[in-house]
Scaffold this active site. Structure first.
Site, PDB file in Angstrom:
ATOM      1  N   ASN A   7       0.814  -1.105   0.025  1.00  0.00           N
ATOM      2  CA  ASN A   7      -0.034   0.024  -0.059  1.00  0.00           C
ATOM      3  C   ASN A   7       0.937   1.250  -0.053  1.00  0.00           C
ATOM      4  OD1 ASN A   7      -1.814   2.047   0.475  1.00  0.00           O
ATOM      5  ND2 ASN A   7      -2.807   0.979   2.137  1.00  0.00           N
ATOM      6  N   ARG A 241     -12.941  14.832   8.206  1.00  0.00           N
ATOM      7  CA  ARG A 241     -13.645  15.349   7.130  1.00  0.00           C
ATOM      8  C   ARG A 241     -15.213  15.640   7.751  1.00  0.00           C
ATOM      9  NH1 ARG A 241     -12.216   9.938   4.218  1.00  0.00           N
ATOM     10  NH2 ARG A 241      -9.864  10.378   3.886  1.00  0.00           N
ATOM     11  N   GLU A 385      -8.632  -5.640   4.690  1.00  0.00           N
ATOM     12  CA  GLU A 385      -8.169  -5.541   3.286  1.00  0.00           C
ATOM     13  C   GLU A 385      -7.130  -6.235   2.745  1.00  0.00           C
ATOM     14  OE1 GLU A 385      -9.644  -0.903   3.095  1.00  0.00           O
ATOM     15  OE2 GLU A 385      -9.201  -1.420   5.028  1.00  0.00           O
TER      16      GLU A 385
END
Ligand code: ADP
Length: 408
Positions: A7, A241, A385
């Site tokens: 990643n 966010r 993941e």
């Protein structure tokens, strides 16, 4: 087969090495501060002390070489030589409309990923650096790409289009893509397996609540709608966010506060959410602690955060004309019993009945937290993941090897 999962970010690179014979993690770690003076490589092998190495790593090719050196290190390594890595899988944030599933990398795939740089300027160029770095260090080893957006490509246009002039979609592909797809895909499959029910008969609302957070309506195993949009800013309130807001707030704030567009963009992505409302932290643990100690702003942030999730669960139950499974995953979803409780409290009308004792149990396993009488199964499903990336990579690399053998 050993599969290395990568990643790559702009200044970091995380890795996990899997032995796919038993899906075990042989080693994992990360390189941080790439391009800065003192880069740090942290390497972990189960049952051994963590190794930290500080050196100057100016770019990703060197970072990958350092990782490979560590994986084959005489003392800290787990492989005899780098030929023992048979495939590499990369996490890619944005696959646009080009990728509906994971694929092996070739020149065409790389070109497509480059075309998507505009849509994910912070992520895709960094992923590309990771791909090039692996190519330079492990030439000839098959590499796969696994996209955060791919799972959501099954959404119908009524879910993915915005109600703005359609020319913007045609010209610039402005639409909802959704993210965390690898996670929603993985946890929905885990949930069906746990329940012993076929995935293609279930209406699932999956809540991936970490630093970034998204809800997905999964109808018969396919993403039907999801709360993140063209970028990961839309939808739920998150650590930093804002999630959903009236877009008119952007020009209004620019005028009133004399800010630039970039400054407002940065405010919405990095200085909003839990952090902004609580004024304390973007970390749910600290917000909950402050709330328990009496902070009003922390309580408000927590309430807003839970309320948003509850609204999306209700909306997605309506979208699918029902809900069989509500599941929670990721850092907050897996660990915060108090948040799960607050979300579920207002959902009894849907047949969601939490069992308070089950909800409090801590475990790294998939578990049921609903009461026996609950019509809807409420589950906590730990996400993974990296494992899904390793599985896809293994499948694609093995198929390629089989095709090559048959072709000989
Ligand atoms: P990312 O989106 O970065 O992958 P994670 O899924 O790892 O995030 O989630 C990280 C977040 O999980 C942290 O910011 C923290 O708020 C939250 N978290 C971790 N443990 C707990 C806990 N015990 N209680 C509440 N929140 C937690």
């Amino acid at each position: 087969m050993n599969v290395l999962v990568i990643n790559a970010g702009s200044s970091s690179l995380k890795y996990q090495l899997y032995d796919m014979n038993n899906e075990s993690v042989l080693a994992k770690g990360r390189v941080e501060r790439i391009g800065m003076e003192s880069s740090i490589l942290t390497h972990e092998v189960e049952g051994q002390a963590e190794v930290r190495e500080v050196s100057e790593i100016l770019e990703h090719t060197t970072a990958v070489r350092k990782v490979l050196d560590m994986l084959t290190h005489r003392k800290f390594g787990v492989l005899r030589n780098i030929e023992d890595i048979q495939a590499v899988g990369h996490r890619i944030v944005h696959g646009g409309e080009s990728f509906r599933e994971s694929v092996l990398i070739d020149d065409e795939v790389k070109l497509e990923i480059r075309k998507l740089f505009d849509l994910a300027p912070l992520h895709n160029p960094a992923h590309m650096m990771g791909i090039t770095a692996v190519e330079a260090n492990l030439p000839g080893v098959p590499q796969a790409v696994v996209f955060d957006t791919a799972f959501h490509q099954s959404m119908p246009p009524s879910s993915y289009l915005y109600a703005i002039p359609t020319v913007l979609y045609r010209k610039h592909k402005i639409r909802r893509y959704g993210f965390h797809g690898t996670s929603h895909d993985y946890v929905s499959k885990q949930a069906a397996e746990f329940l012993g029910r076929p995935l293609d008969s279930l209406k699932i609302v999956s809540c991936h609540i970490g630093n970034g957070a998204s809800c997905t309506a999964i109808l018969n195993g396919k993403s039907y709608d999801t709360s993140m949009g063209m970028t990961p800013l839309e939808g739920l309130m998150m650590g930093t966010r804002s999630g959903d807001l009236d877009p008119a707030i952007v020009p209004y704030t620019i005028n009133k506060e004399d800010l630039t567009l970039n400054e407002v963009n940065s405010m919405l992505n990095k200085h909003s959410g839990l952090m902004a409302v609580s004024g304390i932290s973007s970390d749910m643990r600290e917000v909950v602690q402050a709330m328990e100690e009496g902070s009003d702003s922390a309580r408000l942030a927590f309430e807003m955060y839970a309320y948003r999730i509850r609204k999306y669960v209700g909306a997605y139950a309506a979208a699918m004309n029902g809900i069989d499974v509500l599941l929670f995953t990721a850092g907050v979803g897996e660990n915060s019993a108090v948040l799960r409780k607050r979300v579920c409290e207002g959902l009894t009308f849907l047949g969601i009945d939490l069992d308070e004792n089950r909800n409090e149990v801590r475990s790294g396993e998939t578990r049921r937290i609903s009461a026996d009488r609950s019509r809807v199964e409420v589950l906590v499903v730990p996400t993974n993941e990296e494992l899904l990336i390793a599985r896809d990579t293994y499948r694609l690399a093995r198929n390629r090897a089989l095709t090559d053998t048959l072709g000989d």
